[in-house]
Structure formats: C-alpha cells, structure tokens
Design a protein around this motif. Structure first.
Motif, PDB file in Angstrom:
ATOM      1  N   SER A   1       0.839  -1.188   0.000  1.00  0.00           N
ATOM      2  CA  SER A   1       0.000   0.000   0.000  1.00  0.00           C
ATOM      3  C   SER A   1       0.882   1.249   0.000  1.00  0.00           C
ATOM      4  N   ARG A   2       0.277   2.380  -0.328  1.00  0.00           N
ATOM      5  CA  ARG A   2       1.017   3.649  -0.339  1.00  0.00           C
ATOM      6  C   ARG A   2       1.663   3.901   1.023  1.00  0.00           C
ATOM      7  N   GLU A   3       0.894   3.705   2.088  1.00  0.00           N
ATOM      8  CA  GLU A   3       1.403   3.968   3.437  1.00  0.00           C
ATOM      9  C   GLU A   3       2.565   3.037   3.773  1.00  0.00           C
ATOM     10  N   ALA A   4       2.417   1.770   3.418  1.00  0.00           N
ATOM     11  CA  ALA A   4       3.486   0.807   3.697  1.00  0.00           C
ATOM     12  C   ALA A   4       4.743   1.133   2.896  1.00  0.00           C
ATOM     13  N   LEU A   5       4.560   1.574   1.652  1.00  0.00           N
ATOM     14  CA  LEU A   5       5.713   1.951   0.830  1.00  0.00           C
ATOM     15  C   LEU A   5       6.458   3.127   1.437  1.00  0.00           C
ATOM     16  N   LEU A   6       5.715   4.163   1.821  1.00  0.00           N
ATOM     17  CA  LEU A   6       6.356   5.349   2.385  1.00  0.00           C
ATOM     18  C   LEU A   6       7.044   5.021   3.710  1.00  0.00           C
TER      19      LEU A   6
ATOM     20  N   LEU B   1      11.630  12.885  -3.696  1.00  0.00           N
ATOM     21  CA  LEU B   1      11.308  12.379  -5.027  1.00  0.00           C
ATOM     22  C   LEU B   1      10.471  11.107  -4.950  1.00  0.00           C
ATOM     23  N   LEU B   2      10.803  10.239  -3.998  1.00  0.00           N
ATOM     24  CA  LEU B   2      10.042   9.000  -3.845  1.00  0.00           C
ATOM     25  C   LEU B   2       8.592   9.277  -3.473  1.00  0.00           C
ATOM     26  N   ALA B   3       8.363  10.307  -2.678  1.00  0.00           N
ATOM     27  CA  ALA B   3       6.991  10.649  -2.307  1.00  0.00           C
ATOM     28  C   ALA B   3       6.175  11.001  -3.544  1.00  0.00           C
ATOM     29  N   ILE B   4       6.800  11.723  -4.482  1.00  0.00           N
ATOM     30  CA  ILE B   4       6.113  12.077  -5.731  1.00  0.00           C
ATOM     31  C   ILE B   4       5.817  10.823  -6.545  1.00  0.00           C
ATOM     32  N   VAL B   5       6.814   9.968  -6.688  1.00  0.00           N
ATOM     33  CA  VAL B   5       6.665   8.767  -7.513  1.00  0.00           C
ATOM     34  C   VAL B   5       5.650   7.803  -6.901  1.00  0.00           C
ATOM     35  N   VAL B   6       5.686   7.646  -5.574  1.00  0.00           N
ATOM     36  CA  VAL B   6       4.730   6.757  -4.909  1.00  0.00           C
ATOM     37  C   VAL B   6       3.306   7.281  -5.084  1.00  0.00           C
ATOM     38  N   ASP B   7       3.113   8.573  -4.897  1.00  0.00           N
ATOM     39  CA  ASP B   7       1.778   9.155  -5.082  1.00  0.00           C
ATOM     40  C   ASP B   7       1.271   8.934  -6.505  1.00  0.00           C
ATOM     41  N   LEU B   8       2.149   9.161  -7.472  1.00  0.00           N
ATOM     42  CA  LEU B   8       1.758   8.993  -8.867  1.00  0.00           C
ATOM     43  C   LEU B   8       1.463   7.531  -9.179  1.00  0.00           C
ATOM     44  N   ALA B   9       2.282   6.637  -8.663  1.00  0.00           N
ATOM     45  CA  ALA B   9       2.076   5.210  -8.911  1.00  0.00           C
ATOM     46  C   ALA B   9       0.727   4.751  -8.377  1.00  0.00           C
TER      47      ALA B   9
ATOM     48  N   ALA C   1      14.231  -9.957   0.797  1.00  0.00           N
ATOM     49  CA  ALA C   1      13.093  -9.904  -0.126  1.00  0.00           C
ATOM     50  C   ALA C   1      13.372  -8.851  -1.187  1.00  0.00           C
ATOM     51  N   LEU C   2      12.751  -8.997  -2.341  1.00  0.00           N
ATOM     52  CA  LEU C   2      12.944  -8.035  -3.422  1.00  0.00           C
ATOM     53  C   LEU C   2      12.413  -6.662  -3.030  1.00  0.00           C
ATOM     54  N   SER C   3      13.105  -5.618  -3.467  1.00  0.00           N
ATOM     55  CA  SER C   3      12.668  -4.254  -3.213  1.00  0.00           C
ATOM     56  C   SER C   3      11.475  -3.929  -4.102  1.00  0.00           C
ATOM     57  N   PRO C   4      10.397  -3.398  -3.534  1.00  0.00           N
ATOM     58  CA  PRO C   4       9.252  -3.022  -4.365  1.00  0.00           C
ATOM     59  C   PRO C   4       9.534  -1.732  -5.124  1.00  0.00           C
ATOM     60  N   PHE C   5       8.844  -1.543  -6.242  1.00  0.00           N
ATOM     61  CA  PHE C   5       8.905  -0.263  -6.939  1.00  0.00           C
ATOM     62  C   PHE C   5       8.246   0.771  -6.038  1.00  0.00           C
ATOM     63  N   PRO C   6       8.882   1.972  -5.881  1.00  0.00           N
ATOM     64  CA  PRO C   6      10.122   2.435  -6.499  1.00  0.00           C
ATOM     65  C   PRO C   6      11.300   2.446  -5.537  1.00  0.00           C
ATOM     66  N   LEU C   7      11.272   1.606  -4.503  1.00  0.00           N
ATOM     67  CA  LEU C   7      12.302   1.661  -3.467  1.00  0.00           C
ATOM     68  C   LEU C   7      13.632   1.096  -3.917  1.00  0.00           C
ATOM     69  N   LEU C   8      13.674   0.546  -5.122  1.00  0.00           N
ATOM     70  CA  LEU C   8      14.940   0.068  -5.665  1.00  0.00           C
ATOM     71  C   LEU C   8      15.955   1.205  -5.751  1.00  0.00           C
ATOM     72  N   THR C   9      15.471   2.440  -5.883  1.00  0.00           N
ATOM     73  CA  THR C   9      16.383   3.582  -5.980  1.00  0.00           C
ATOM     74  C   THR C   9      17.198   3.768  -4.707  1.00  0.00           C
ATOM     75  N   ILE C  10      16.618   3.411  -3.558  1.00  0.00           N
ATOM     76  CA  ILE C  10      17.365   3.517  -2.307  1.00  0.00           C
ATOM     77  C   ILE C  10      18.480   2.482  -2.275  1.00  0.00           C
ATOM     78  N   ALA C  11      18.178   1.268  -2.726  1.00  0.00           N
ATOM     79  CA  ALA C  11      19.208   0.226  -2.788  1.00  0.00           C
ATOM     80  C   ALA C  11      20.331   0.638  -3.735  1.00  0.00           C
ATOM     81  N   ASP C  12      19.962   1.275  -4.836  1.00  0.00           N
ATOM     82  CA  ASP C  12      20.957   1.749  -5.797  1.00  0.00           C
ATOM     83  C   ASP C  12      21.847   2.807  -5.164  1.00  0.00           C
ATOM     84  N   LEU C  13      21.230   3.737  -4.424  1.00  0.00           N
ATOM     85  CA  LEU C  13      21.984   4.798  -3.762  1.00  0.00           C
ATOM     86  C   LEU C  13      22.864   4.236  -2.657  1.00  0.00           C
TER      87      LEU C  13
END
Length: 309
Positions: free
Chosen positions: A10-15, A42-50, A270-282
C-alpha cells in the motif's frame, strides 16, 4: 521462472518502508544525507503517482500473448516500439514537482530551466514522456541541446515522472501470465536487459540463492538461467565476482574483462518493491565507485527498432 513479480504494498506501507530504508542507509553513510533527503522527496512524488495510476485507469495495451511471445523470442522487449497513450495532463504535474525538488536539492537553475520550458510549452511534456517511456535517449538529448537544457537532468526528470506508468504496464503484461506462448517466452528469456522495457538492471538482488536482475526503470525482476556477464554473456575466467569490502561479502561486483562492464549484486531477504529500488541503488554507490576506479563502466542503453507508423 525468469520473470519474477515483486510485491506491491500500500502507499502507506511503501512510504514507511522508504523511511526505514533511508534511515538505515544514513546510519552507516551519514555523508549521503543530502542525497537521501532528496531521494525521500522524489520517492513521495513517484509513490503518489504510482498509486494514482493503480487506482485510476492505467494505460492499457491490447497486445495478444502470441504477439508478445514472438517479440520476446526475437530479443525485443515487450514495450519496445509500441504506441502507448499516456495521461499527459496528470503526468505533467509530476514533471513540474520533480523539477522543483531537484532544484531545491542541488540542481538549481538547470532544473528551474527545465520546469520553465515544460510550463511554457517550449519542451512538450507529451513528447518528453513518450520518448522517456520508449527509452529514446537520442531524442531527449537532441531536444535538450536544441533548447539549451541539461540532457542528463532532462532524462532524469522524464524517467521519474513516467516510471510509474512503465511499472504498471510491465505488471499488467507479465504478472500471472497464463501457461502458453508468453509464459514460455518469459521462461526462456536469455538477455541481461529488461524483457519489458529494454533497460539494463540497476543491480541484482539475490534472494534465497536466486540472482534476480532488477530493471533500473520499471523495476521488473528476472532471473537468467546461466551465470555470466549480463551484458555480453561471457562466462569463465574473464567473468569474476568480487566483494570490494571483505567484511561485506553480501555486497559484490560482477566484473567482465571481455566487455569492461560491471553489475552490482546484493543479498537481500526480499525483493525491493517499486520504487524503493532507488534507495538500494543509492546505498551501493560505493560499489559503483570501486568499479569505476578499476576502469569498469556500465554500457549504453540498447536501442531497438521503432515503429514508423
């Protein structure tokens, strides 16, 4: 099965997960503070849009499974060359928000110029989003240079805004693909680039000994049947896996002497959900630095034939 579906919380769980992961990174990498803070916004924007796309009417493609299977069998990603209608009005608002956050986060006037160009129409939002979804770097770079904008920053702006659409499309096309031609084609996919959009993986996440490549754009996950360089297919002596930090063998680099490219690999629960893969990349930027210091690099994005009509 090579294609692996990641959970979509969910949005809340992602954030909440984003905050937890960001805090964990800061705990051992306080030097990344400004970058992490920008990533949060940036993630807040992407999560909201998703989630807006998930709740609304995401773009749909009427692509028969046999047609998709034939494309994949030729090594062509499912979305490549397809005319995809985009909700430009909704996405444009996100484009402008991304520009604002990038400007505040250090991109300054370069991001402000991109926002102004989008707002006044000199940079057509629809064209930018369409080119980004099509992974058409040449068109975006050409458009940026023509308008005096920063090409790499323009690419990032478009990618962040249209990434949720790419994610929704690859989920709709591949998740739960029934037995048949499409499932067989996914099972046999032998390439290191994404079967959905054609992007290279940001990294590989290893879960229970399964090396899952994770797309840098749409976050698709897929597993190759061979252990070799994801870029050129080389195995054996020229292809090595090494941990730059011997105390962190859960974070490794795959290095190919044949093509000079590298891939980051991390062990995860566990696999990173979209879009949290960006944190793993960073969080694994130190692996990028180690690879570059030894003269390895990521190859340019592959190009695929585009429809002319």
């Amino acid at each position: 099965m090579p294609y692996v579906a990641a959970d979509w919380p969910s949005r809340e769980a992602l954030l909440e997960s984003a905050e937890t992961r960001a805090d964990a990174v800061l705990a051992h990498r306080p030097d990344l503070g400004p970058a992490i803070e920008l990533q949060r916004r940036l993630l807040a924007i992407v999560v909201d849009l998703a989630h807006t796309i998930e709740r609304g009417r995401p773009p749909r493609l009427s692509l028969p499974p046999k047609y998709l299977a034939a494309k994949l069998a030729r090594g062509v990603p499912a979305l490549a060359g397809e005319p995809i209608p985009l909700p430009v009005a909704a996405l444009q608002a996100s484009l402008l928000r991304v520009c604002d956050e990038l400007a505040a986060g250090g991109a300054g006037e370069a991001a402000a110029h991109i926002k102004a160009a989008i707002a006044d129409g000199s940079m057509d939002a629809g064209s930018l989003l369409t080119a980004s979804l099509a992974r058409n770097q040449h068109a975006i770079r050409e458009g940026a240079v023509h308008r005096g904008l920063a090409p790499d920053l323009l690419w990032l702006v478009g990618e962040l805004a249209v990434g949720p659409v790419a994610h929704a499309l690859q989920k709709a096309l591949f998740t739960g693909a029934p037995a048949g031609p499409l499932a067989d084609a996914l099972q046999a996919w032998p390439h290191g680039y994404c079967p959905a959009c054609g992007s290279w993986p940001a990294l590989a996440e290893v879960v229970a000994s399964h090396r899952i490549l994770r797309c840098s754009f749409c976050a698709a996950g897929w597993e190759l049947l061979t252990y070799a360089c994801v870029y050129c297919g080389t195995s054996g002596e020229p292809f090595v896996t090494a941990a730059p930090d011997q105390e962190r063998k859960d974070r490794r680099l795959e290095l190919c002497a044949s093509c000079g490219a590298y891939l980051k690999t991390v062990d995860v629960a566990a696999l990173s959900p979209f879009p949290l893969l960006t944190i793993a990349d960073l969080d694994t930027m130190d692996l990028d630095v180690a690879a570059i210091e030894h003269h390895y690099a990521r190859p340019p994005m592959k190009e695929f034939a585009r429809r002319t009509s």
